[in-house]
Scaffold this motif. Structure first.
Motif, PDB file in Angstrom:
ATOM      1  N   UNK A  27      37.110  38.067  45.562  1.00 13.55           N
ATOM      2  CA  UNK A  27      36.306  39.040  44.961  1.00 13.55           C
ATOM      3  C   UNK A  27      36.924  40.253  45.012  1.00 13.55           C
ATOM      4  N   UNK A  28      37.225  40.554  46.557  1.00 11.45           N
ATOM      5  CA  UNK A  28      37.981  41.750  46.849  1.00 11.45           C
ATOM      6  C   UNK A  28      39.320  41.866  46.119  1.00 11.45           C
ATOM      7  N   UNK A  29      40.087  40.796  46.268  1.00 16.78           N
ATOM      8  CA  UNK A  29      41.264  40.796  45.326  1.00 16.78           C
ATOM      9  C   UNK A  29      41.074  41.365  43.971  1.00 16.78           C
ATOM     10  N   UNK A  30      40.224  40.488  43.309  1.00 19.92           N
ATOM     11  CA  UNK A  30      39.798  40.849  41.930  1.00 19.92           C
ATOM     12  C   UNK A  30      39.245  42.288  41.799  1.00 19.92           C
ATOM     13  N   UNK A  31      39.078  42.853  42.574  1.00 25.29           N
ATOM     14  CA  UNK A  31      38.506  44.288  42.716  1.00 25.29           C
ATOM     15  C   UNK A  31      39.671  45.459  43.046  1.00 25.29           C
ATOM     16  N   UNK A  32      40.769  44.880  43.213  1.00 24.65           N
ATOM     17  CA  UNK A  32      41.695  45.677  43.565  1.00 24.65           C
ATOM     18  C   UNK A  32      42.515  45.736  45.014  1.00 24.65           C
ATOM     19  N   UNK A  33      42.016  44.951  45.736  1.00 26.20           N
ATOM     20  CA  UNK A  33      42.521  44.840  47.118  1.00 26.20           C
ATOM     21  C   UNK A  33      43.940  44.123  47.109  1.00 26.20           C
ATOM     22  N   UNK A  34      44.812  44.839  47.751  1.00 24.67           N
ATOM     23  CA  UNK A  34      46.181  44.314  47.776  1.00 24.67           C
ATOM     24  C   UNK A  34      46.320  43.228  48.949  1.00 24.67           C
ATOM     25  N   UNK A  35      47.371  42.598  49.168  1.00 26.80           N
ATOM     26  CA  UNK A  35      47.260  41.828  50.509  1.00 26.80           C
ATOM     27  C   UNK A  35      47.154  42.462  51.567  1.00 26.80           C
TER      28      UNK A  35
ATOM     29  N   UNK B 213      43.673  43.057  52.633  1.00 28.88           N
ATOM     30  CA  UNK B 213      42.862  41.788  53.295  1.00 28.88           C
ATOM     31  C   UNK B 213      43.525  41.741  54.962  1.00 28.88           C
TER      32      UNK B 213
ATOM     33  N   UNK C 127      44.301  34.291  44.292  1.00 28.86           N
ATOM     34  CA  UNK C 127      43.038  35.213  43.855  1.00 28.86           C
ATOM     35  C   UNK C 127      42.092  34.204  43.013  1.00 28.86           C
TER      36      UNK C 127
ATOM     37  N   UNK D   1      44.928  38.465  37.130  1.00 30.55           N
ATOM     38  CA  UNK D   1      44.737  37.483  38.403  1.00 30.55           C
ATOM     39  C   UNK D   1      45.779  36.580  38.536  1.00 30.55           C
TER      40      UNK D   1
ATOM     41  N   UNK E 153      52.877  41.606  43.046  1.00 28.34           N
ATOM     42  CA  UNK E 153      51.251  41.180  43.527  1.00 28.34           C
ATOM     43  C   UNK E 153      50.739  42.565  43.780  1.00 28.34           C
ATOM     44  N   UNK E 154      51.396  43.462  44.336  1.00 33.53           N
ATOM     45  CA  UNK E 154      50.541  44.841  44.782  1.00 33.53           C
ATOM     46  C   UNK E 154      50.342  45.509  43.529  1.00 33.53           C
TER      47      UNK E 154
ATOM     48  N   UNK F 118      47.434  43.927  41.543  1.00 30.88           N
ATOM     49  CA  UNK F 118      46.253  44.538  42.262  1.00 30.88           C
ATOM     50  C   UNK F 118      45.955  45.954  41.774  1.00 30.88           C
TER      51      UNK F 118
ATOM     52  N   UNK G 112      44.303  45.844  38.523  1.00 31.41           N
ATOM     53  CA  UNK G 112      43.007  45.076  38.399  1.00 31.41           C
ATOM     54  C   UNK G 112      42.159  46.178  38.848  1.00 31.41           C
ATOM     55  N   UNK G 113      42.320  47.035  39.775  1.00 35.31           N
ATOM     56  CA  UNK G 113      41.706  48.092  40.525  1.00 35.31           C
ATOM     57  C   UNK G 113      41.173  49.314  39.683  1.00 35.31           C
TER      58      UNK G 113
ATOM     59  N   UNK H 265      35.542  43.631  36.388  1.00 31.38           N
ATOM     60  CA  UNK H 265      35.115  42.092  36.422  1.00 31.38           C
ATOM     61  C   UNK H 265      33.473  41.932  36.424  1.00 31.38           C
TER      62      UNK H 265
ATOM     63  N   UNK I  40      39.604  50.611  47.469  1.00 27.10           N
ATOM     64  CA  UNK I  40      40.811  50.106  47.451  1.00 27.10           C
ATOM     65  C   UNK I  40      41.719  51.176  46.864  1.00 27.10           C
ATOM     66  N   UNK I  41      41.091  52.179  46.109  1.00 22.98           N
ATOM     67  CA  UNK I  41      41.915  53.311  45.522  1.00 22.98           C
ATOM     68  C   UNK I  41      41.804  54.476  46.386  1.00 22.98           C
TER      69      UNK I  41
END
Ligand SMILES: Nc1ncnc2c1ncn2[C@@H]1O[C@H](COP(=O)(O)OP(=O)(O)O)[C@@H](O)[C@H]1O
Ligand SMILES: [Mg+2]
Lengths: 425, 248
Positions: A335-343, A346, A418, B62, B82-83, B86, B89-90, B95, B118-119
């Motif tokens: 969920x967090x990754x989908x909402x924009x969290x980068x590695x 996490x 993800x 994703x 990947x970053x 992200x 997505x953010x 979603x 995350x922003x």
């Protein structure tokens, strides 16, 4: 940045609260590790501080020669019931030492037990006959008046200096300066000086210099003589000097001075009067200090090993529970990754969580570790000493352990796909 | 009548997504091209195994196409790191999931703030926005509740509010009503209709004909390819015209 971290810490706490029992059990390893280290350090520090202080008080550049009563054999005690038991250090030896070691300061000390009386007040204490250099060699301080002078010695003056406790005991209300006290039954001594409180053991066992009265060595010899009755076995004993304090010019010379004195009085090979008789002992405070420091280092090393093992065990516990947490919360990670969290977000989240977990254990460990020494001090009369840097270090390391052992679980969490994570039930 | 403007905000250009399964290659998407314009309300349908989930994952950044281009707001994102994905997505995507996917240990308010966290945009403003959006989905008085204290429909409303927190280019809903009873489904679909009227772009993946019926267009997938795109508005117009004709 700080606000972010605080937020992450709060989040970590919330997540840990989901599994209160599991979280607290996990921290037990860290808790007992930290607690035992702090407690053991406190006990060790307390014990070694006592020893180190005692040796330091003796003077690290001093070598102390003491007369001691030789072990009595069956024959000697019965045969010589009425003879005089002569032993110990002599004036001649003191002179010889001064001659052999001209750079040292040699201080002669004679100790006799006498009642000291002032009106209603009296004390049975040690009268220390000594010389002007005594004050410097023992590093004691005069509070009022003066110390024994060469002139006092030359004139065999009946003057004395009182230790702090003795002065308070004999003169609870008045100023003792220039008053007189009766030492023994017939000798009056005028008080010319008062010592500061020293809080350190005297040469004679079981007492402190604070309880003693100090007089010129020559006066002591003149008034009390070398021969006294030992009340414990009712025998006459002849002792010229109870102690010779030899002070080297500096700490570096102590070893050499000690070697010369050992060779002179108690040679390793061959024999000497004192060696045969066993009536002299040599104490080198510096050596004792070094031994105490060495054994303290050893103690600390053992402690460090124990600490490492317990923290390792604690860390593995944390890692274990974090791996379980990461698996359980795979969905949340997705969920967090989908909402924009980068590695990195996490990773940060789970590292902080692991750090918080072990820091909580560390905190509880600090509390327990500080409580235990209080108990020990209370019930076992063993001195303990809690040093704030030790507490901070133990706590810091415990938090660091969580972070270090959290790295792998956090890495696993961050590197989940993800899509897979979101599909996880 | 189509309210969509011509601004293209999401575009597939010959997108392929292949999976290597031992010696076989599964072509989950096999050359898909399509566009989503601003204000669009698009449903993606198809039989099981036709590639809906695969398409959703790529639409949601994703997953990345094996070949072809996916453009979000005119920018090709098919080869981003990947970053960077992200970040897309953010910032650009909202979603909504079948099983709501709120984070259980957080309150409603905290759940709403997650995308902005995350922003690095959490603060008084994010709080005000969360309050506004919670109000808008009818849950303004539930900000301090935990997700499990809410009904399924309420949870999905929170999820919709959360999807709107970052002002996304489009909402991406995956069987958003699949776990809800039919009354609640109606409410949620009504909420989508409201959002669409306010100009929010919506893409939903579903195999429910009723749900798809609310969309302007339905894209049918079959074996990883676009079978057809049906203009529901035209059909509805035709249907009501026929009905009107029948009564006449
Ligand atoms: N991770 C994967 N690995 C291998 N094959 C996959 C994977 N995901 C989907 N597929 C295959 O791709 C095809 C399309 O799947 P999917 O997109 O899930 O279809 P839908 O969601 O419409 O049921 C199916 O044949 C499925 O088996
Ligand atoms: Mg699917």
């Amino acid at each position: 940045m700080i606000a972010d971290l605080m937020r992450t810490v709060r989040l970590g706490l919330k997540s840990l609260m989901l599994h209160k029992l599991r979280s607290s059990l996990t921290t037990a390893g860290i808790l007992f590790g930290v607690a035992s280290v702090i407690a053991m350090l406190a006990v060790g520090e307390g014990a070694s501080k006592e020893a180190l202080d005692r040796f330091r008080d003796m003077g690290v550049s001093n070598v102390l020669l003491r007369s001691k009563r030789p072990e009595e054999t069956q024959a000697s005690s019965s045969n010589s019931r009425f003879s005089i038991n002569a032993f110990g250090l002599s004036y001649a030896e003191a002179d010889r030492i001064q001659g052999l070691l001209p750079t040292t300061t040699v201080v002669r000390v004679r100790e006799v037990v006498r009642g000291v009386v002032r009106g209603e007040n009296w004390s049975s204490t040690i009268t220390v006959g000594t010389e002007p250099d005594f004050l410097r060699v023992t590093n004691m301080k005069i509070r009022e008046g003066r110390w024994i002078t060469p002139l006092d010695l030359h004139n065999q003056e009946n003057v004395c200096v009182l230790g702090e406790s003795l002065a308070r005991k004999l003169f609870p209300l008045e100023n003792p300066m220039n008053q007189t006290v009766l030492v023994g039954t017939e000798d009056r001594f005028r008080i010319v000086g008062l010592l500061d409180y020293q809080g350190r053991a005297a040469g004679a066992a079981g007492t402190t210099y604070d309880e003693c009265v100090f007089v010129p060595l020559s006066s002591s010899r003149r008034r009390f003589g070398d021969t006294v009755l030992n009340p414990t076995n009712n025998r006459f004993e002849n002792i010229e000097l109870n102690e010779i304090k030899v002070q080297a010019r500096d700490g570096g010379e102590v070893e050499a001075v000690a070697n010369v004195l050992r060779e002179l009085l108690l040679p390793k090979n061959g024999s000497s009067v004192h060696k045969d008789k066993g009536d002299v002992e040599i104490t080198v405070p510096l050596e004792l200090l070094q031994q105490a420091e060495a054994s303290k280092r050893m103690f600390n090393l053992v402690l460090a090993v124990i600490a490492s093992i317990s923290l390792l065990v604690g860390g593995i516990g944390i890692m274990n529970v974090m791996l379980a947490t990461v698996t359980e919360r795979t969905r949340e990670i997705g969920i967090r990754r989908a909402l924009g969290a980068k590695k990195k977000h996490i990773i940060q989240q789970f590292l902080v969580e692991a750090g918080v977990l072990s820091a909580l254990g560390g905190l509880a460990g600090v509390a327990l570790g500080m409580a235990v020494p209080y108990g020990i001090e209370h019930f076992f009369e063993q001195k303990t000493l809690i040093l704030p840097p030790h507490v901070l270090l133990a706590f810091g390391i415990s938090a660091a352990v969580g972070v270090v052992f959290g790295i792998y679980p956090a890495w696993r969490a961050a590197n989940m796909d993800p899509v897979e994570a979101l599909r996880h039930e | 009548m189509n309210t969509a403007s011509n601004e293209v905000i999401a575009e597939f250009v010959d997108v392929h997504r292949h999976y290597q399964m031992g010696d076989n290659i599964v072509r989950a998407l096999n050359g898909v091209s399509m566009q989503v314009t601003k204000g669009d309300y698009l449903a993606i349908m198809g039989r099981s195994g036709s590639g809906k989930s695969t398409m959703l994952n790529i639409l949601g950044c994703l997953d990345r196409p094996t070949a072809g281009e996916y453009r979000v707001g005119g920018r090709d994102v098919s080869r981003l790191s990947d970053d960077d994905l992200s970040d897309v997505r953010g910032r650009e995507i909202g979603f909504i999931f079948q099983s709501f996917n709120l984070i259980p240990q957080l309150t409603v308010l905290e759940n709403l703030e997650v995308p902005l966290f995350y922003q690095n945009r959490v603060g008084a403003e994010s709080r005000a926005k969360a309050e506004y959006l919670a109000d808008r989905v009818g849950l303004g008085n539930r900000l301090d509740h935990r997700p499990l204290e809410l009904s399924g429909g309420q949870q999905q409303r929170v999820a919709i509010a959360r999807a709107l927190m970052n002002d996304p280019l489009f909402l991406l809903a995956d069987e958003a009503t699949g776990n809800l009873d039919s009354n609640t489904e109606k409410e949620i679909l009504g909420l989508f209709d409201d959002l669409r009227r306010d100009g929010v772009t919506i893409v939903i993946v579903t195999h429910n004909q009723t749900v798809a019926g609310h969309a302007d267009r339905t894209l049918w997938l079959r074996d990883g390819q676009v079978e057809c795109i049906v203009d529901n508005l035209a059909e509805r117009a035709a249907g009501s015209a026929a009905e009107a004709g029948g009564h006449a």
